[in-house]
Design a protein around this motif. Structure first.
Motif, short mmCIF file in Angstrom:
data_model
loop_
_atom_site.label_atom_id
_atom_site.label_comp_id
_atom_site.label_asym_id
_atom_site.label_seq_id
_atom_site.Cartn_x
_atom_site.Cartn_y
_atom_site.Cartn_z
N TYR A 66 0.67 -1.30 0.09
CA TYR A 66 0.00 0.09 0.09
C TYR A 66 0.74 1.13 0.01
CZ TYR A 66 -3.96 3.04 0.72
OH TYR A 66 -4.94 3.99 0.72
N ILE A 86 1.82 3.57 -3.28
CA ILE A 86 1.15 4.54 -3.98
C ILE A 86 2.04 5.77 -4.03
CG2 ILE A 86 -0.73 5.90 -3.78
CD1 ILE A 86 -2.62 3.66 -3.16
N HIS A 93 -3.00 -0.03 -5.32
CA HIS A 93 -4.29 0.13 -5.09
C HIS A 93 -5.26 -1.09 -5.39
CE1 HIS A 93 -8.24 2.02 -5.64
NE2 HIS A 93 -8.68 1.37 -6.99
N LYS A 128 -7.60 -3.08 -2.68
CA LYS A 128 -9.02 -3.51 -2.93
C LYS A 128 -9.24 -4.96 -2.71
CE LYS A 128 -12.39 -3.03 -6.44
NZ LYS A 128 -12.56 -2.25 -8.05
#
Length: 284
Positions: free
Chosen positions: A199, A202, A269, A273
């Motif tokens: 994560y 990003i 991303h 998710k």
């Protein structure tokens, strides 16, 4: 007895379904982890290549190259131009005239000319078809990098050309900003590896996107600056100019940065998710 056996059979079936479901989710999770890890590795390789290309383009002197006929080493005019080129007080017109005449090359930090190795104040007794040449380079200080450009190069009374001035400053500063952003993004990516989480990448992707925009801006500023310079100072006859391999490295670096950025952002991303959906399914 019959009811107890029926309940035990139903319990075994439920346990088997649960174990199958857990196994399938584990297999799916492993496949997703492999996919994200592959994207992350490819993005790191692209980032490393673009960093090397950008550093090489900054440190070399072949952003733009001039091709001109070899000048005779007995010319008093040529000797005067060489001396003016090496002078600390050389203005924009003076050193560009030398670049035009003597196969000059330009980088972000230095400008170079190729001249005969020996110069004479008199005509040599014999003229040979070829003679040794040497490349002489003059470094640019920070003060020279931020000097104003004039509407008529070399004429301080013609007024400051703000467009060319800021284009020159941007083409010098933006590559360093791009390189710094990529290095900072690499540190964040390293922290993400240590934390075993995709994560934070990003932020790495966003930094690479900004670095790509800086590189693209630097290349655009350089092209615009060269075109405006040639409008102010026309190239002499039999002299041609072309962008060098240092410029090409910067051009190649920009799309590599964009591709690395896209992979970093997609991996982070999508992984986040998928993890959220999996967690919600397990809770349900």
């Amino acid at each position: 007895m019959g009811g107890r056996a029926l309940r035990e059979c139903a319990g075994d079936r439920l346990e088997n379904k649960t174990s199958v479901s857990v196994a399938s989710w584990s297999s799916l999770n492993a496949r997703m982890d492999n996919r994200f890890a592959t994207a992350f590795v490819i993005a790191c390789v692209l980032s490393l290549i673009s960093t090397i290309y950008m550093a090489a383009s900054i440190g070399t002197d072949f952003w733009y190259e001039y091709r001109s006929p070899v000048q005779e080493n007995s010319s008093d005019l040529n000797k005067s131009i060489w001396n003016d080129f090496a002078s600390d007080e050389a203005d924009e017109k003076t050193y560009n005239d030398a670049l035009f005449r003597y196969n000059g090359t330009m980088g972000l930090w230095r400008r170079c000319i190729t001249i005969p190795q020996n110069t004479y104040w008199y005509s040599p007794p014999e003229r040979t078809e070829s003679f040794d040449v040497v490349t002489k380079c003059i470094g640019l200080t920070l003060t020279e990098q931020f000097m104003e450009k004039y509407v008529d190069p070399g004429n301080h009374n013609s007024g400051i050309d703000l467009l060319r001035t800021y284009l020159w400053r941007c083409q010098f500063l933006l590559p360093f900003v791009s390189l710094g952003l990529m290095c900072f993004g690499a540190l964040i990516g390293l922290c993400a590896c240590i934390c075993r989480s995709l994560y934070p990448t990003i932020a790495t992707g966003v930094l690479h996107l900004l670095a790509g925009l800086c590189t693209l801006g630097s290349v655009s500023c350089y092209v615009a600056g060269i075109e405006l310079l040639h409008q102010r100072l026309e190239l002499p006859e039999n002299v041609s100019g072309e962008f060098g391999w240092s410029f090409c490295l910067a051009c190649v670096s920009a799309p590599l940065q964009f591709m690395a950025s896209a992979l970093f952002i997609w991996a982070a991303h999508t992984n986040r998710k998928e993890y959220t959906l999996m967690k919600a399914y397990r809770v349900a």
